[in-house]
Write an enzyme that holds these catalytic residues in place. Structure first.
Site: not given
Length: 491
Positions: A76, A79, A230, A471
């Site tokens: 996603d 990571d 999430y 990120e």
């Protein structure tokens, strides 16, 4: 008084252009790079035509612990976890980008289709392999976030998380149904057999989501993996309406329209209408359904158009809802991490709505004498895209590889560590920490990656530890693909 409000909105919208560059942006180049980014996020066996060459095969045993094949899909962000909720949302928005703006993609359309299919191929694996079980995540986020290592090296836990009738997840299942239904439209004429497979699966997944209701972050089987990364903060109700809306668009079956009308109040369709992202679909539900209202085909759905209009008026400067802020440089800003996800998602549905308005010759009434035209909304969306590409106080492009000045130290494991080609030896969990803390630029360019972006003052720390700003994520890029496609063809 109304006239003054209207003038202030117009002046502020056009005032947001104060940092516009003297030369036009190369939207086609930005489009190409925004799609290329998804190849850098691929998991599993990489194909022969893989263009980001510093990546290699990874996570080739995903799913083996539960006896199924869960290889493939997307990481996603920076990571090495495959979170099903944002992956499904990414796939929905990539599909919507192709549906509405594929005609503008030119030679990049085949690459956009590959990006969609890489997501849907995984979602098909994650659903219906075992009856009444859906796999919603691969990878233990705590062990993963405790390491800084390449996906090709990862030796962290590849825990598989799933939902079932006793441990429901209507949110992630509803979003997955939406993704499969939207993608079935994308492939309807391009690959009819695959399209039918996607649509059939979407129908089954939606029934599962609706029959066994509950949030996946509330059940004990998936809570530890989902939260706090999430969590479903907004509730699962919007994903059920979202899934039904896409199934109606894909099938034209009356049952889904009746579902939407019947559940509009029950599922709180009017709540939080100013939000859109991987967790909250309400603004986009209203925009998507409003297309039929504007075409004069759905008088029973007029409430959705009223909500869409309210959303539009709330975002425009001058009459903005208190939750919508702007940086001094004109960027949409919402509190929390990864602000660019709000910028690209909100801009996408504003541009989509502007097209629906244009085709139906409508405007958005914003009170008094003020109304927002399709052209005004396009200017607004373009301004946000231009900010991302470099028209901002720092004169920095927030897309890696676009323009002369862009982030060099993004929070991304594969990008920041030496590639397998350069350093074939294994780099262990903690051995990568020195690369994370290094002040040097990342050795591998993740071309097309759009980072979380600057703060509310337009300041940006180009530093890996500042993950909220540095990120990239797939759900930042997915709506940007559609925006760039449109502007590449019209500017």
């Amino acid at each position: 008084m109304a006239e003054n409000v209207g003038q202030s909105v117009i002046f502020l919208v056009f005032g947001l252009l104060c940092f516009s560059s003297a030369t036009a942006h190369n939207y086609k180049d930005a489009l190409r790079k925004s799609i290329l980014f998804f190849e850098g996020q691929r998991s599993g066996h990489l194909p022969a035509d893989q263009r980001i060459r510093w990546r290699r095969d990874s996570a080739l045993h995903d799913g083996s612990s539960v006896g199924v094949d869960l290889t493939g899909g997307y990481y996603d962000a920076g990571d090495n976890v495959k979170f099903g909720f944002p992956m499904a949302f990414t796939t929905t928005l990539l599909s919507w980008s192709v549906i509405d703006f594929g005609i503008n993609m030119g030679s990049e359309l085949p690459n956009a289709l590959k990006a969609v299919r890489w997501g849907t191929d995984f979602l098909l694996k994650a659903t219906c392999q075992v009856p009444n079980i859906m796999y919603v995540q691969v990878g233990d986020p705590y062990s993963d976030h405790n390491c800084w290592e390449r996906p090709e090296d990862m030796d962290t836990l590849r825990t598989v998380y799933s939902i079932d009738p006793s441990n429901p997840g209507s949110d992630v299942a509803g979003e997955t149904a939406a993704a499969l239904a939207a993608a079935s439209i994308v492939f309807r004429k391009r690959d009819p057999v695959y399209s039918l497979v996607l649509l059939s699966r979407a129908v089954k997944v939606f029934k599962f989501a609706d029959k066994y209701r509950g949030a996946y972050s509330n059940n004990p089987r998936t809570r530890r993996g989902a939260c706090p990364f999430y969590c479903d903060f907004n509730g699962y109700q919007d994903e059920l309406l979202w899934g039904a809306a896409w199934l109606h668009k894909a099938t034209r079956r009356r049952e889904y329209r009746e579902y939407i009308v019947k559940n509009e109040v029950i599922l709180r369709a009017a709540d939080t209408i100013y939000e859109f992202g991987w967790d909250n679909k309400h603004a986009a539900i209203n925009v998507l359904i409003s297309k039929e209202v504007l075409m004069g085909k759905a008088d029973d759905l007029k409430d959705f158009k009223a909500n869409a209009d309210d959303f539009i008026c709330s975002v425009l400067p001058g009459v903005a809802h208190p939750e919508v802020q702007y940086s001094p440089g004109g960027l949409i800003y919402k509190a929390g991490g990864s602000n660019m996800q709000h910028v690209t998602s909100l801009s996408f549905i504003i541009l989509a709505y502007s097209n629906y308005l244009s085709h139906s010759n409508h405007q958005v009434p914003c009170g008094g004498a003020m109304s927002a035209s399709s052209a005004t909304l396009k200017i607004f969306a373009k301004r946000q895209v231009d900010y991302i590409l470099g028209d901002n106080p720092l004169r920095m492009s927030y897309m890696v590889g676009y323009g002369p000045n862009y982030p060099q130290r993004i929070h991304h494991r594969g990008s920041s560590l030496p590639s397998i080609r350069v350093h074939p030896a294994h780099i262990g969990c903690k051995a990568g920490s020195r690369y994370f803390l290094s002040p040097n630029p990342n050795p591998n360019r993740l071309v097309g990656a759009v980072v979380g972006g600057p703060n509310v003052t337009d300041a940006f720390p180009d530093s890996r530890p500042f993950f909220q700003e540095s990120e990239p994520t797939t759900y930042i890029n997915a709506p940007l693909v559609g925006l760039l496609a449109y502007f590449s063809a019209h500017y």
